[in-house]
Design an enzyme around this catalytic site. Structure first.
Site, PDB file in Angstrom:
ATOM      1  CD1 TRP A 100      -3.054  63.787  62.088  1.00  6.48           C
ATOM      2  CD2 TRP A 100      -2.378  64.186  64.180  1.00  6.48           C
ATOM      3  NE1 TRP A 100      -2.193  64.865  62.066  1.00  6.48           N
ATOM      4  CE2 TRP A 100      -1.771  65.120  63.318  1.00  6.48           C
ATOM      5  CE3 TRP A 100      -2.091  64.241  65.552  1.00  6.48           C
ATOM      6  CZ2 TRP A 100      -0.896  66.105  63.787  1.00  6.48           C
ATOM      7  CZ3 TRP A 100      -1.219  65.222  66.012  1.00  6.48           C
ATOM      8  CH2 TRP A 100      -0.639  66.140  65.137  1.00  6.48           C
ATOM      9  CG  ASP A 167      -9.234  63.778  64.439  1.00  7.04           C
ATOM     10  OD1 ASP A 167      -9.600  64.913  64.069  1.00  7.04           O
ATOM     11  OD2 ASP A 167      -8.040  63.509  64.714  1.00  7.04           O
ATOM     12  CE  LYS A 191      -3.899  70.392  61.235  1.00  7.59           C
ATOM     13  NZ  LYS A 191      -4.246  69.269  62.097  1.00  7.59           N
TER      14      LYS A 191
HETATM   15  C1  LIG Z   1      -3.631  68.409  63.188  1.00  9.12           C
HETATM   16  C2  LIG Z   1      -4.442  67.238  63.543  1.00  9.12           C
HETATM   17  C3  LIG Z   1      -4.589  66.825  64.872  1.00  9.12           C
HETATM   18  C4  LIG Z   1      -3.895  67.512  66.038  1.00  9.12           C
HETATM   19  O1  LIG Z   1      -4.460  68.721  66.252  1.00  9.12           O
HETATM   20  P1  LIG Z   1      -3.974  69.677  67.475  1.00  9.12           P
HETATM   21  O2  LIG Z   1      -5.022  70.723  67.420  1.00  9.12           O
HETATM   22  O3  LIG Z   1      -2.611  70.139  67.133  1.00  9.12           O
HETATM   23  O4  LIG Z   1      -4.006  68.878  68.705  1.00  9.12           O
HETATM   24  C5  LIG Z   1      -5.397  65.734  65.133  1.00  9.12           C
HETATM   25  N1  LIG Z   1      -6.022  65.079  64.141  1.00  9.12           N
HETATM   26  C6  LIG Z   1      -5.892  65.438  62.844  1.00  9.12           C
HETATM   27  C7  LIG Z   1      -6.607  64.671  61.787  1.00  9.12           C
HETATM   28  C8  LIG Z   1      -5.099  66.525  62.512  1.00  9.12           C
HETATM   29  O5  LIG Z   1      -4.966  66.894  61.234  1.00  9.12           O
END
Ligand SMILES: *Cc1c(COP(=O)(O)O)cnc(C)c1O
Length: 354
Positions: A100, A167, A191
């Site tokens: 990511w 993030d 998540k």
């Molecule tokens: C799942 C995830 C993403 C991507 O998320 P999307 O909503 O599918 O774009 C980005 N960063 C992290 C840390 C993730 O776990």
């Protein structure tokens, strides 16, 4: 049979939330209308959006601290580019801790110079780089608090004079941090906060307006802030379900309380991984994530048996990410301790049988 959902995302949410959300699909707030058919400009939904924005800040301890929350679309992946679009004038610093993070910095390269100040790619991203220096001449520093795929988690964040962007998709609302250290936080809902379809973005006042490029409206944080997260039709249902999940968390006692539960779950599973000779952890001990635990069998010939036992116990979603293999148990806020107990029992049963 009762299912134990360890899925990495979309993931388990509280049962109460599923129930309330399904009721709202039939009849929202006794309006005689479904949440799926009401106008996003109706007072009822504007209230939902405002409560979701306000609860996010409150739970993170950022209420009235000069921050604003947005619920946008496009997933965390859209934020990879929006962050750079809105903040990168010349150069940005990135920490590369996995897939990511790498995707985020790839997007940033479209807008300027990217300084990857440290990376754990040399060891398959199984640890968090330490002792790196954040440059003072970059527009911002970007990191990923929890690496969902590898199961590593940042326990410390650097202090620096440049804006800190993070993030937090897979560990937001799971542990206490000094969130006021951050200038911009983003997290895809699916998540730990809600269903797929919305992304929480938290922005500190004064962060924006420093780049010279023109920004298309939909990608411009300022436009979204000026319109109270209603620049265009928001994802009504995902925002509603996120709001219900945040209410649930607040009623439980907030992050302080859920963090203790999350610690208990993680300690239980990692103890089994460490004590059981049939399993080994994937990551460096000190960087282990309390959200996503990654592990392997020490003897691959037991895979079929272990998978069968898991299935019989109702365990769902523990296959590792396709890029890592092995197993990954995601223990997000709504996963009960009981589910981890069931998994640990299966792991020790396997040892007894083998
Ligand atoms: C799942 C995830 C993403 C991507 O998320 P999307 O909503 O599918 O774009 C980005 N960063 C992290 C840390 C993730 O776990």
């Amino acid at each position: 049979m009762k299912k134990h959902n360890f899925s990495a995302g979309p993931c388990i949410l509280p049962q109460e939330v599923f129930q309330e959300a399904s009721q709202a699909v039939l009849d929202f707030n006794n309006s005689g209308l479904s949440i799926l058919e009401i106008s996003h400009r109706s007072k009822d939904f504007v209230n939902v959006m405002e409560e979701a924005r306000s609860l996010s800040l409150e739970l993170l301890g950022l209420k009235d601290k000069g921050y604003q929350a947005l619920f946008l679309q496009g997933g965390a992946s859209m934020e990879f580019l929006m962050v750079a679009y809105n903040l990168l004038e010349k150069k940005a610093a990135y920490l590369n801790t996995g897939t990511w993070a790498a995707k985020a910095l790839k997007e940033a390269k479209l807008f300027g110079e990217v300084d990857v100040i440290a990376s754990s790619e040399d060891k398959g991203f199984n640890y968090i780089p330490k002792n790196y220096k954040v440059p003072t001449d970059a527009d911002y520093f970007h990191c990923t608090s929890n690496n969902t795929i590898y199961g590593t988690q940042m326990k410390k964040f650097p202090t620096s004079s440049i804006p800190l962007v993070c993030d937090m998709s897979s560990d937001i609302f799971s542990r206490q941090l000094d969130f006021s250290k951050f200038d911009l936080i983003y997290a895809g809902a699916q998540k730990n906060m809600g269903p797929a379809g919305t992304t929480l973005v938290i922005i500190k006042d004064g962060l924006l307006g420093k780049v010279s490029r023109k920004i298309p409206s939909m990608l411009d944080y300022k436009q979204h802030l000026d319109k109270d997260s209603m620049f265009n039709t928001p994802s009504v249902f995902p925002v509603y379900v996120s709001m219900l999940t945040l209410r649930w968390l607040k009623a439980l006692g907030g992050i302080e309380v859920i963090e203790k539960e999350n610690q208990k779950k993680a300690t239980l599973l990692y103890s089994e991984i460490d004590i059981n000779p049939l399993f080994k952890g994937y990551t460096a001990q000190e960087d282990r994530s309390i959200m996503n635990a990654t592990f392997n069998l020490t003897n691959d010939s037991l895979k079929e048996e272990f998978d069968k036992m898991c299935k019989e116990a109702g365990i769902n979603g523990i296959n590792g990410h396709r890029s890592v293999g092995g197993y990954r148990a995601s223990m997000y806020n709504a996963l009960p301790l009981e589910s981890v107990e069931v998994l640990v029992d299966v792991m020790s049963d396997l040892e007894r049988k083998a």
